[in-house]
Design a protein around this motif. Structure first.
Motif, PDB file in Angstrom:
ATOM      1  N   GLY A 173       0.782  -1.222   0.000  1.00  8.83           N
ATOM      2  CA  GLY A 173       0.000   0.000   0.000  1.00  8.83           C
ATOM      3  C   GLY A 173       0.817   1.276   0.000  1.00  8.83           C
ATOM      4  O   GLY A 173       2.033   1.277   0.221  1.00  8.83           O
ATOM      5  N   GLY A 174       0.111   2.379  -0.239  1.00  7.41           N
ATOM      6  CA  GLY A 174       0.766   3.658  -0.464  1.00  7.41           C
ATOM      7  C   GLY A 174       1.301   4.342   0.767  1.00  7.41           C
ATOM      8  O   GLY A 174       2.278   5.092   0.687  1.00  7.41           O
ATOM      9  N   CYS A 219       0.632   7.334  -4.018  1.00  7.53           N
ATOM     10  CA  CYS A 219       0.791   6.883  -2.632  1.00  7.53           C
ATOM     11  C   CYS A 219       0.093   7.827  -1.668  1.00  7.53           C
ATOM     12  O   CYS A 219      -0.539   7.396  -0.696  1.00  7.53           O
ATOM     13  N   ALA A 220       0.218   9.139  -1.918  1.00  8.91           N
ATOM     14  CA  ALA A 220      -0.458  10.117  -1.065  1.00  8.91           C
ATOM     15  C   ALA A 220      -1.975   9.954  -1.160  1.00  8.91           C
ATOM     16  O   ALA A 220      -2.687   9.994  -0.153  1.00  8.91           O
ATOM     17  N   PHE A 221      -2.486   9.751  -2.366  1.00  5.38           N
ATOM     18  CA  PHE A 221      -3.918   9.512  -2.559  1.00  5.38           C
ATOM     19  C   PHE A 221      -4.361   8.258  -1.819  1.00  5.38           C
ATOM     20  O   PHE A 221      -5.379   8.246  -1.126  1.00  5.38           O
ATOM     21  N   ASP A 222      -3.592   7.190  -1.927  1.00  5.35           N
ATOM     22  CA  ASP A 222      -3.926   5.937  -1.269  1.00  5.35           C
ATOM     23  C   ASP A 222      -3.903   6.093   0.248  1.00  5.35           C
ATOM     24  O   ASP A 222      -4.584   5.361   0.959  1.00  5.35           O
ATOM     25  N   GLY A 223      -3.123   7.072   0.725  1.00  4.27           N
ATOM     26  CA  GLY A 223      -3.044   7.328   2.164  1.00  4.27           C
ATOM     27  C   GLY A 223      -3.939   8.456   2.638  1.00  4.27           C
ATOM     28  O   GLY A 223      -3.759   8.960   3.747  1.00  4.27           O
ATOM     29  N   ASP A 224      -4.904   8.881   1.807  1.00  6.09           N
ATOM     30  CA  ASP A 224      -5.847   9.946   2.157  1.00  6.09           C
ATOM     31  C   ASP A 224      -5.181  11.306   2.347  1.00  6.09           C
ATOM     32  O   ASP A 224      -5.723  12.170   3.032  1.00  6.09           O
ATOM     33  N   ARG A 225      -4.029  11.516   1.747  1.00 12.83           N
ATOM     34  CA  ARG A 225      -3.384  12.828   1.800  1.00 12.83           C
ATOM     35  C   ARG A 225      -3.659  13.533   0.458  1.00 12.83           C
ATOM     36  O   ARG A 225      -2.800  13.604  -0.413  1.00 12.83           O
ATOM     37  N   ASP A 371       0.393 -11.150  -5.075  1.00 15.16           N
ATOM     38  CA  ASP A 371       1.208  -9.943  -4.985  1.00 15.16           C
ATOM     39  C   ASP A 371       0.375  -8.671  -5.037  1.00 15.16           C
ATOM     40  O   ASP A 371       0.921  -7.571  -5.038  1.00 15.16           O
ATOM     41  N   TYR A 372      -0.950  -8.799  -5.075  1.00 14.28           N
ATOM     42  CA  TYR A 372      -1.835  -7.638  -5.149  1.00 14.28           C
ATOM     43  C   TYR A 372      -2.760  -7.629  -3.929  1.00 14.28           C
ATOM     44  O   TYR A 372      -3.973  -7.608  -4.055  1.00 14.28           O
ATOM     45  N   THR A 373      -2.159  -7.619  -2.748  1.00 12.31           N
ATOM     46  CA  THR A 373      -2.949  -7.732  -1.523  1.00 12.31           C
ATOM     47  C   THR A 373      -3.930  -6.580  -1.381  1.00 12.31           C
ATOM     48  O   THR A 373      -5.100  -6.787  -1.036  1.00 12.31           O
ATOM     49  N   ARG A 374      -3.476  -5.349  -1.623  1.00  7.95           N
ATOM     50  CA  ARG A 374      -4.378  -4.204  -1.460  1.00  7.95           C
ATOM     51  C   ARG A 374      -5.582  -4.333  -2.394  1.00  7.95           C
ATOM     52  O   ARG A 374      -6.731  -4.133  -1.988  1.00  7.95           O
TER      53      ARG A 374
END
Length: 446
Positions: A173-174, A219-225, A371-374
């Motif tokens: 994840g991001g 990554c920022a998007f995936d982390g709600d930033r 390999d695509y857990t998320r």
């Protein structure tokens, strides 16, 4: 897996949170600076944020004066785009030249300053990262970043490093990968600023920087930033343009579109995808066109356009059926048949067709590796949502529990948000639903 920064739907909301302002505070400052009657109109400010109501120019200029934005920027960019310049983002109308791209890339390094906990990687993944770093041409990088020559070996290492980050993001994840991307961005910035290189190496460095900025924004998007994501993508568009990388620029626009879709603004997402499609032209790889069309399906679903959603899905699958994988850019390795993507499945949930959604999502799950857990967790959560729409509470809870079993391996606030949204839909007082919510709350506190 907690999400302490939920998706902010409007730049004014973000500005208020940064300044600690309430809706009433904004109404008061507008009244004070402009003379407009805002004394009892906190609801008016609410409508600016939630109903796409555009404030009077006098109100906009009052807010701009309070935060130090000049009137010409307000007039040039319009509402709400000028609000994006408040936190230091370079003006959007600066020249699209390599020197500006370099400056904006360096300027966005501080786009994300908050701190989150890190996952402990498995021994296997730690070993893979160690092996990757062992291959770094250390002396050459130190020399190049200090004014020496950036040669083919250094440029190749930078590109390969980005490819490794892509796959690490698929797995964990991001939230975790953003910090790694930031470190690599600082390195590329040093190479561009201090190194000596031929024109071909310069092009490759700008291309790598554009892709890394794209990745950092993801990554920022995936982390709600979300504000940070917008800044990275702004810099990425300029940097990829400086390197002549039109496809990466289109990819960035598509991610910006996804961000708008998640925020509920499907129309803006559709417009961004149209721009990306026009920019790359019909001769671009069919897989890229399939991706743009697949993500447009969900954007149409958000605005309730079922016919357009189905039409664009047929077009996406047609592109997929006629693609030549040898033409694909390396970053689209993850793309699957459009009908089997999570975004398409989630779109059919929103369109009120849970039967189609479950079938497509399950077909997609069958093709997705470990390999695509998320993506597996996101897919399971979308299936659970669809099952809930079919009044299959037991099936929905069973599917959601499978997602929860995997979620501790993922550092993605977006995943947490989707699971929490599912939990909020569960019937109150039902024993198994309350048990699930308790389990999810316990994970959120860890």
């Amino acid at each position: 897996m907690s999400s302490d920064q939920p998706l902010i739907r409007h730049p004014l909301t973000y500005l208020r949170e940064c300044r600690g302002w309430t809706l009433s505070d904004v109404a008061e400052l507008v009244r004070r600076r402009s003379g407009l009657n805002m004394a009892t109109h906190r609801q008016k400010v609410y409508r600016w944020e939630h109903y796409q109501v555009v404030p009077e120019l006098a109100a906009q200029l009052a807010i701009a004066a309070e935060v130090g934005v000049d009137a010409q920027t307000v007039l040039n960019l319009g509402w709400p785009s000028w609000l994006l310049t408040v936190d230091g983002t370079e003006p959007l109308d600066q020249a699209w030249i390599p020197e500006t791209a370099k400056q904006i890339m360096v300027g966005c390094m501080g786009a994300d300053t908050d701190r989150r906990g890190f996952l402990l990687l498995s021994g296997k993944k730690t070993a893979e990262l160690a092996d990757a770093w062992a291959a770094v041409p250390t002396e050459k990088i130190i020399d190049a970043s200090g004014g020496g020559t950036v040669d083919t070996e250094v440029a190749t290492w930078v590109e390969n490093r980005i490819h490794q980050l892509w796959h690490l993001d698929d797995l964990v994840g991001g939230d975790y990968c953003l910090h790694l991307a930031q470190a690599d961005l600082r390195l590329i910035a040093r190479l561009l600023q201090g190194g000596r290189y031929r024109s071909e190496i310069k092009r490759r460095l700008y291309g790598a920087a554009g892709e890394l900025l794209r990745f950092a924004g993801w990554c920022a998007f995936d982390g709600d930033r979300h504000a940070a994501a917008a800044r990275y993508w702004h810099a990425g568009l300029r940097t990829s343009a400086a390197g002549g990388d039109t496809l990466t620029g289109a990819y960035i626009l598509s991610l910006m579109a996804m961000q708008h879709t998640y925020a509920g603004d499907g129309r803006a997402a559709i417009n961004l995808l149209h721009t990306a499609r026009e920019r790359i032209g019909p001769g671009a790889p069919r897989t890229v066109h399939a991706m743009l069309d697949a993500w447009q399906v969900r954007a149409h679903a958000v605005v309730g356009e079922s016919r357009q959603a189905v039409e664009v899905l047929f077009r996406a699958d047609d592109h997929w059926g006629h693609r030549d994988p040898d033409e694909d850019p390396p970053w689209i390795y993850w793309m699957r048949q459009p009908s089997h993507t999570i975004e398409v499945g989630a779109g059919f949930v929103q369109l009120g067709r849970p039967d189609i959604a479950v079938r497509l999502l399950e077909e997609g799950m069958a093709c997705r590796g470990i390999d695509y857990t998320r993506d597996t967790v996101l897919g399971l959560t979308a299936i659970a949502d669809a099952q809930l729409d079919q009044d299959d509470l037991d099936g929905a809870l069973d599917t959601a529990r499978r997602a929860v079993e995997l979620v501790t391996d993922v550092d993605s606030s977006r995943v947490a948000d989707q699971l929490n949204a599912f939990a909020l839909r569960l019937p109150a007082g039902e024993a198994h639903a309350e048990e699930f919510r308790t389990c999810l709350d316990a994970l959120s506190r860890n």
